[in-house]
Design a protein around this motif. Structure first.
Motif, PDB file in Angstrom:
ATOM      1  N   THR A   1       0.837  -1.198   0.000  1.00 29.27           N
ATOM      2  CA  THR A   1       0.000   0.000   0.000  1.00 29.27           C
ATOM      3  C   THR A   1       0.875   1.252   0.000  1.00 29.27           C
TER       4      THR A   1
ATOM      5  N   ARG B   1       2.356   1.612  -3.389  1.00 25.98           N
ATOM      6  CA  ARG B   1       1.355   2.046  -4.360  1.00 25.98           C
ATOM      7  C   ARG B   1       1.110   3.549  -4.247  1.00 25.98           C
ATOM      8  N   LYS B   2       1.149   4.087  -3.034  1.00 29.64           N
ATOM      9  CA  LYS B   2       0.965   5.530  -2.851  1.00 29.64           C
ATOM     10  C   LYS B   2       2.093   6.306  -3.530  1.00 29.64           C
TER      11      LYS B   2
ATOM     12  N   GLU C   1       1.394   6.164  -7.282  1.00 27.87           N
ATOM     13  CA  GLU C   1       0.306   7.071  -7.658  1.00 27.87           C
ATOM     14  C   GLU C   1       0.780   8.518  -7.672  1.00 27.87           C
TER      15      GLU C   1
ATOM     16  N   ALA D   1       5.664  10.557   0.090  1.00 26.28           N
ATOM     17  CA  ALA D   1       5.238   9.157   0.087  1.00 26.28           C
ATOM     18  C   ALA D   1       6.443   8.222   0.131  1.00 26.28           C
TER      19      ALA D   1
END
Length: 87
Positions: free
Chosen positions: A30, A33-34, A37, A50
């Protein structure tokens, strides 16, 4: 089915450890993935923040035995170079 008490205990421990490792791996993914993104959106500040949040999580995964050290280093290196390349 375990044939001895110690095998039964190991089976219980393995189930528990599997659940813990699965949760830890999911949490790390997670965080990664941040970063992805933020890179995709082109926001360098968000991507840097991030990445800084993801690094200790990834290294914690290494110390807990979820990821290999070189795998984590490779992921961090590739992500940081992509963040650095953002305008």
């Amino acid at each position: 089915m375990a044939n001895s008490p110690q095998a039964a205990k190991r089976a219980r421990q393995n189930e528990k450890r599997f659940a813990i490792n699965k949760a830890r791996r999911s949490r790390i993914r997670t965080f990664l993935r941040k970063v992805e993104e933020a890179i995709a959106s082109g926001d360098k500040d968000a991507a840097t923040a991030a990445l800084r949040a993801a690094q200790p999580e990834l290294m914690r995964g290494v110390s807990k035995g979820v990821f290999h050290k070189n795998t984590a280093s490779r992921k961090m290196s590739r992500l940081s170079s992509r963040v650095k390349a953002l305008g």
